[in-house]
Design an enzyme around this catalytic site. Structure first.
Site, PDB file in Angstrom:
ATOM      1  CD  GLU A 167       7.801   5.570  21.743  1.00 50.71           C
ATOM      2  OE1 GLU A 167       9.121   5.632  21.399  1.00 50.71           O
ATOM      3  OE2 GLU A 167       7.400   4.694  20.822  1.00 50.71           O
TER       4      GLU A 167
ATOM      5  CG  HIS B 265      -5.075  31.963   9.583  1.00 50.32           C
ATOM      6  ND1 HIS B 265      -5.925  33.319   9.192  1.00 50.32           N
ATOM      7  CD2 HIS B 265      -3.860  32.373   9.750  1.00 50.32           C
ATOM      8  CE1 HIS B 265      -4.949  34.221   9.587  1.00 50.32           C
ATOM      9  NE2 HIS B 265      -3.669  33.819   9.500  1.00 50.32           N
TER      10      HIS B 265
ATOM     11  CE  LYS C 260       6.250  -2.482  18.382  1.00 53.27           C
ATOM     12  NZ  LYS C 260       7.682  -2.529  18.779  1.00 53.27           N
TER      13      LYS C 260
HETATM   14  O1  PA5 Z   1      12.030   5.104  21.091  1.00 57.31           O
HETATM   15  C1  PA5 Z   1      11.853   3.962  20.878  1.00 57.31           C
HETATM   16  O2  PA5 Z   1      12.415   2.969  21.518  1.00 57.31           O
HETATM   17  C2  PA5 Z   1      10.953   3.248  19.652  1.00 57.31           C
HETATM   18  O3  PA5 Z   1      10.075   4.567  19.184  1.00 57.31           O
HETATM   19  C3  PA5 Z   1      11.712   2.644  18.747  1.00 57.31           C
HETATM   20  O4  PA5 Z   1      12.722   3.412  18.074  1.00 57.31           O
HETATM   21  C4  PA5 Z   1      10.614   2.290  17.508  1.00 57.31           C
HETATM   22  O5  PA5 Z   1       9.599   1.541  17.948  1.00 57.31           O
HETATM   23  C5  PA5 Z   1      11.600   1.434  16.561  1.00 57.31           C
HETATM   24  O6  PA5 Z   1      12.261   0.236  17.144  1.00 57.31           O
HETATM   25  P1  PA5 Z   1      13.340  -0.518  16.458  1.00 57.31           P
HETATM   26  O7  PA5 Z   1      14.441   0.243  16.357  1.00 57.31           O
HETATM   27  O8  PA5 Z   1      13.619  -1.719  17.504  1.00 57.31           O
HETATM   28  O9  PA5 Z   1      12.780  -1.045  15.289  1.00 57.31           O
END
Ligand code: PA5
Length: 397
Positions: free
Chosen positions: A266, A287, A388
């Site tokens: 990310e 393996h 989303k």
């Molecule tokens: O690193 C990030 O920002 C994302 O992976 C969020 O943690 C994830 O999408 C969950 O978001 P939220 O805490 O708003 O539910």
């Protein structure tokens, strides 16, 4: 102690001039990093928050059979990976924690509801935005289980919300219903939120969080290694090594690779850039993917996370099995490097909570530095929004 070797097995992949060039950028990268408004995770935690976390952790442990943590991505992976690492493989005696909120599998949720219905459980729902679909759905389903058993006063004792200080539906719910709550600070994004109540509260139930916090901030001393690691990966990428394979030789540590994948995936994967993170567990995957790594398309490099302790848990043929395992991994590193796979090593003398917390800080620094080397914002994740939006459109029909 943690030792880093980012040199021995990458010698021939880039020149010393190229490395010097990237190392010269360090000041500039660190200055960009330091002026970011998303590095609240480098700030020491206040004692009041730590005390409140500990108090609530003891409350959960003393009053319930188990805790259900509901969250996804950065809102669960830190504590999940950490917790998994220190549990026993069999007859684990730690307080039970179930991590839900990561799936829309109706089979899983139906089984979870059945498992929970006669249990005395507490929910910790964790979402910075308070709007994440998987978290919202799971929370609603599990809250309904509680509602079928308790009135609104009793319900209050079973729900703890960790979210933004002011915004989002979860904060509104806290304000309306008076549920116990914790804050994920504004200047800390999900995948960098290990040092917040999002992770420290679930961890406080089974671990000494003073040690975790101390180990985490000890990671500040690893800034030079973090930059060298980020620089080395970046140069390998420039030379066609587009995939980083994190390798471990202990099943329990493999969950840490899931945290790493999210952190780097990310952070770096934007604007058509970034190194794709993946992982293997050895010896199992020697393996399977081992064939590809040794002999396939030369697009990857490997980062080994190793624990080189001398514990003699069990012997085979009068030899310490731990030593045999280490000999095998040393051999794998040599074999893969002769197969044109650059190998980096991060070695711990002991698997303990301080070392892992330090490594978390180290990797967060490295991921952020890497973002600046790739000239992308390390702290957003615009790509995640696209699916989303598609879901929102489809469900509205
Ligand atoms: O690193 C990030 O920002 C994302 O992976 C969020 O943690 C994830 O999408 C969950 O978001 P939220 O805490 O708003 O539910």
């Amino acid at each position: 102690m943690i030792k880093f070797d980012f040199k021995t097995y990458v010698n021939n992949y880039f020149s010393s001039e190229e490395l010097a060039d990237i190392l010269n950028k360090k000041k500039d990268v660190i200055s960009k990093f330091s002026s970011s408004n998303m590095i609240g995770w480098t700030r020491e935690l206040d004692q009041e928050t730590i005390a409140e976390i500990k108090k609530t952790g003891s409350y959960i442990k003393n009053n319930f059979d188990l805790l259900v943590v509901i969250g996804i991505g950065g809102s669960f992976l830190g504590s999940y990976a950490f917790d998994k690492m220190f549990r026993k493989y069999f007859n684990d005696d730690k307080f039970e924690i179930i991590y839900a909120g990561t799936t829309l599998s109706s089979k899983y949720l139906d089984e979870l509801v059945n498992y929970l219905k006669d249990k005395n459980f507490c929910i910790n729902v964790i979402s910075k935005s308070g709007t994440t679909m998987e978290t919202t759905i799971t929370y609603k389903i599990l809250k309904d289980v509680l509602k079928r058993k308790y009135d609104s006063e009793e319900l209050k004792k079973h729900i703890i919300i960790t979210t933004d200080k002011e915004s989002g539906k979860l904060r509104q719910e806290v304000n309306k219903k008076g549920y116990k709550s914790f804050i994920i600070p504004n200047d800390i994004g999900g995948r960098y939120s290990f040092i917040t109540p999002a992770h420290l509260l679930p961890l406080s139930i089974n671990y000494d969080i003073d040690k975790i916090v101390k180990g985490y901030f000890h990671g500040k001393r690893l800034i030079d290694s973090a930059y060298l690691y980020a620089a080395t990966r970046y140069l390998l990428f420039k030379h066609g090594k587009f995939i980083e394979n994190f390798s471990v030789d202990e099943e329990n540590i493999s969950y840490f690779c899931e945290w790493l994948k999210q952190l780097f995936g990310e952070t770096e994967g934007k604007n058509g850039k970034g190194i794709y993170p993946t992982s293997t567990i050895y010896t199992r995957d020697l393996h399977s993917l081992g064939q590809f790594i040794q002999d396939g398309n030369k697009i990857l490099f490997e980062t080994f996370l190793r624990v080189k302790d001398n514990n003699n848990y069990i012997e085979y043929d009068n030899r310490n099995l731990n030593e045999i395992n280490n000999v095998v991994i040393d051999s794998v590193i040599r074999a893969h490097s002769t197969g044109n796979v650059p190998c980096l090593e991060i070695e711990m003398d002991e698997l303990n909570t301080e070392n892992i917390a330090s490594l978390i800080y180290f990797f967060q620094l490295a991921a952020a530095f890497s973002g600046y080397l790739f000239e992308i914002n390390p702290f957003n994740q615009p790509g995640v929004e696209i699916y989303k939006e598609e879901v929102r459109k489809s469900l509205a029909n």
